[in-house]
Write an enzyme that holds these catalytic residues in place. Structure first.
Site, short mmCIF file in Angstrom:
data_model
loop_
_atom_site.label_atom_id
_atom_site.label_comp_id
_atom_site.label_asym_id
_atom_site.label_seq_id
_atom_site.Cartn_x
_atom_site.Cartn_y
_atom_site.Cartn_z
N ASP A 1 0.81 -1.23 0.00
CA ASP A 1 0.00 0.00 0.00
C ASP A 1 0.84 1.27 0.00
OD1 ASP A 1 0.65 -0.93 2.61
OD2 ASP A 1 -0.84 0.39 3.53
N HIS B 1 7.61 -1.02 13.00
CA HIS B 1 6.59 -1.69 12.18
C HIS B 1 7.02 -3.14 11.96
CE1 HIS B 1 3.10 -1.59 9.72
NE2 HIS B 1 3.68 -1.55 8.55
N ASP C 1 4.24 3.62 8.43
CA ASP C 1 3.38 3.06 9.44
C ASP C 1 4.20 2.80 10.71
OD1 ASP C 1 1.94 2.89 7.11
OD2 ASP C 1 1.63 0.76 7.15
N HIS D 1 -4.00 7.01 7.05
CA HIS D 1 -3.78 5.57 7.00
C HIS D 1 -4.88 4.83 7.75
CE1 HIS D 1 -1.57 1.68 7.38
NE2 HIS D 1 -1.01 2.07 6.25
ZN LIG Z 1 0.41 0.82 5.27
ZN LIG Z 2 2.96 -1.21 6.55
#
Ligand SMILES: [Zn+2]
Ligand SMILES: [Zn+2]
Length: 307
Positions: A66, A142, A211, A269
């Site tokens: 993404d 992450h 993220d 997000h």
């Molecule tokens: Zn993401």
């Molecule tokens: Zn991610």
């Protein structure tokens, strides 16, 4: 000088008709810095009338689809548009291994170089610098190695007061020296600086953090940032899920903004499970009132009162 960010995509993994996956473009005096490149980014660039030729640097936070699925399409379009300027991509080293065979297969005729710069995902590092701006990467927390980015204006020189130029009949050379901090002596007495100079505005800064799970380590880099974008994939009721997937809740993002003494917080997000995102904004504002949910196509000034 323009310093603003355009939101091109604000959803997490699933693209929807209202929200594309993560991508943003930072406008620094009409030079555009692309941050992440989810699927559909080039369509969003078109829709928002961003000139493709002004994008020379792309910063990729991490290698989840993404955040990168739009890259090969964008590179191909750059080729079709006749681009000749090199394109610089700042990303985890694996991206070079993944993208190079695709470029060689699909974009063999492109007339520009794609230059990969490997991010240090272990510690903060200065990764870009020009006369106006520095970009520092810093580790996020992450499931895969991930970096955030701090974009910071360089400190400008002070301006000289017009009255001072007239009063002391200053030459260009003298003005240049005074602006650099050299004192001006009249009859062997230095003229007070406040009589000569208008202090420059403090440098503006923008931090992109997506993220990441709750991560106070980033505070050392983003302390005092004017505008902070922080992911808020989940509401508080899903905080266990946030922990499991190493994402943040809106409350956690707000806590980071508060600790960082940020000027303003933008949330993005989002998980597509929420039809109404106002719950995220509400939860965050209880901790950090200057919080805003972003929508695709919005432009946010890094600091109001632009100079
Ligand atoms: Zn993401
Ligand atoms: Zn991610």
């Amino acid at each position: 000088m323009t310093f603003s960010v355009t939101i091109l995509g604000s959803n997490s993994a699933l693209p929807t008709t209202k929200r594309y996956p993560t991508a943003q473009v930072l406008n620094v005096s009409e030079r555009f810095f692309l941050i992440d490149c989810g699927e559909g980014t080039q369509l969003q660039l078109r829709k928002n009338k961003i000139k493709f030729s002004r994008i020379n640097n792309i910063f990729i936070s991490h290698l989840h689809g993404d955040h990168v699925f739009g890259l090969i399409g964008l590179i191909s379009t750059f080729g079709l548009l006749g681009r000749t300027n090199d394109l610089h991509i700042y990303a985890h080293s694996d991206l070079e291994k993944i993208l190079t065979p695709q470029i060689n297969y699909f974009c063999k005729d492109i007339k520009f170089g794609v230059i990969f710069h490997h991010l240090n995902t272990k510690k903060p590092e200065l990764i870009f610098e020009d006369k106006n701006l520095t970009v520092t990467s810093f580790p996020l927390k992450h499931r895969v190695p991930t970096c955030g980015f701090l974009f910071k204006e360089k400190q400008k020189e002070p301006n000289i007061k017009k009255e001072a130029i007239a009063k002391y009949e200053l030459s260009i050379a003298e003005i240049v020296r005074i602006k650099k901090g050299e004192p001006l002596y009249i009859d062997n007495v230095p003229v007070p600086e406040e009589e000569l100079l208008i202090p420059p505005p403090p440098p503006r800064s923008y931090a992109f953090c997506s993220d990441t799970g709750y991560n106070t380590a980033m505070l050392q880099v983003i302390k005092g940032v004017d505008l902070l974008y922080h992911e808020a994939t989940f509401a508080d009721e899903h905080k266990e899920l946030a922990k499991k997937t190493t994402h943040s809740t809106a409350k956690q993002a707000a806590t980071i903004a508060k600790e960082a003494n940020a000027g303003k917080l933008l949330l993005g997000h989002f998980s597509s499970r929420y039809d109404d995102l106002s719950i995220l904004e509400k939860e965050a504002r209880e901790i950090f009132p200057e919080t805003y949910i972003v929508n695709d196509g919005e432009v946010w000034d890094v600091r109001c009162g632009d100079v």
